[in-house]
Design an enzyme around this catalytic site. Sequence first.
Site, short mmCIF file in Angstrom:
data_model
loop_
_atom_site.label_atom_id
_atom_site.label_comp_id
_atom_site.label_asym_id
_atom_site.label_seq_id
_atom_site.Cartn_x
_atom_site.Cartn_y
_atom_site.Cartn_z
N SER A 1 -9.79 0.51 7.72
CA SER A 1 -9.24 0.54 6.37
C SER A 1 -8.77 -0.79 5.80
O SER A 1 -8.43 -0.87 4.62
CB SER A 1 -8.08 1.54 6.30
OG SER A 1 -8.57 2.85 6.47
N LYS B 1 0.84 -1.20 0.00
CA LYS B 1 0.00 0.00 0.00
C LYS B 1 0.88 1.25 0.00
O LYS B 1 1.91 1.30 0.69
CB LYS B 1 -0.91 -0.04 1.23
CG LYS B 1 -1.94 1.07 1.31
CD LYS B 1 -2.84 0.84 2.52
CE LYS B 1 -3.80 1.98 2.78
NZ LYS B 1 -4.64 1.74 3.97
N SER C 1 -9.37 2.61 3.51
CA SER C 1 -8.43 3.26 2.61
C SER C 1 -7.61 2.27 1.77
O SER C 1 -6.94 2.69 0.83
CB SER C 1 -7.48 4.15 3.41
OG SER C 1 -6.65 3.39 4.28
#
Length: 471
Positions: free
Chosen positions: A182, A83, A158
């Site tokens: 997230s 990520k 997210s």
Amino acid sequence: MTTFDEKTRVHAFRDDALGEHDAVGLADAIRRGEVGAAEAARDAAERVRTVEERLHAVQTHADAPAPAAGSGGTFAGVPTFVKDNTDHRGLPTGHGSAAFTPAPARRDAPFARQFLSNGFTVLGKTRLPEFGFSPTTEYENAEPVRNPWNTGHSAGGSSGGSAALVAAGAVPIAHANDGGGSIRIPAACCGLVGLKPTRGRLVPNEQSRRLPLDLVVDGVVSRSVRDTAAFLAGAESYRRNPKLPPVGLVEGPSGRPLRIGLLLDSPNGVASDTVTREAVTETATTLERLGHTVEPVEMDIDPRFTEDFLTYWGMLSFLLGATGRTFGADFDRHRMDGLSRGLRATYLENWHRTPGVLRRLKRTKVAYAAAFRGVDLLLTPVLAHPAPEIGHLAPTVPYARLIERILAYVAFTPVDNVVGTPSISLPGPRATAGGLPVGVMFSGRPGSERTLLDVAFTLEAERPFRRIQDA
């Protein structure tokens, strides 16, 4: 609402080196010599190219992906993504923000080293909303990350980029992290397994560990329970926190009867919608049929919890804006998006409440513990409703309306971040009329990851999770 058909569904499954393997299956095939690591990386990169034009999930591609140095770990040779809020040496870390221009990282972040110890081949970085603040991966001036089950809808946030790639079959597993949901939110939106570990279970997140209340933990999103279980065991072999009970490798359901508390509406009063309630109650019925006890419980958290969490959230945006030059010399907080700017303004109006906010948030663990009297786990929705259409939660929506929509959506996940307890999102037993997954969530006491994986294996065995390639 958009319809669910071949025009809106995207996947990359095909007859190649990856086949329909999960990460454990692919690692086994590589270990046995049936598939080469270079071949797996090549075919995964081709899968990514196939779906990327419609999903927009990748931030940066690695120039020459290769297995981690000296790798012989659990997932040796398995292709994956990191990520884009975590440093991976040689790749820029942009945090989803247009407020600065990132330079290539000079080293791996501490958690990235733990992640890479599993032997992964990193193909690049996945997209996230600005600084991970939003529960959808959308932007003011860029394409959103789209849900592979229905591209008119959000992939969540997210960790939306990671979830979209895994759900579409581009890679079997990917890095994710969770500061308010997230990992679990995009897992629910995309029909994946998403475990938020206990605070301190894995190497602390570099960005949040110095804050007065550390909300963020790292992990993965995967298509199978055994992938998440194997990742946790592999990460634990790199570094185990002696203050927590060991997890070890969980390989299937134990058959031990569990006492499970049921909560259909959020502790702060947000009601879940019909399809979500049906997914959770059907899950409860399945567990009872299998010999577990499920009974309603209450969680009597402070009525100011939502307002306090929002103030703390705003503090994070304020601090990022104030210290942004640590990300890049050209950082300009005025280029932060509408959600970030709105959160900052919220904090500036309420900064004097900070001591009370922190005190009350830290006391949430008392109400949480009380809800667990007599039960092993808590069963709830992940979200109050399924993944919304693209644009519903975009940072271009006026802030007051946007925050109202977010709070009516993300009503269950933040409590575990505040308390530091483990929680797992699993694909529910049904989909929406538009074909979107609906997640269910189990939460536990600190250190109870084995129990969470136990119930996850139980449900996966009883009703195998829907596969996008079969829909």
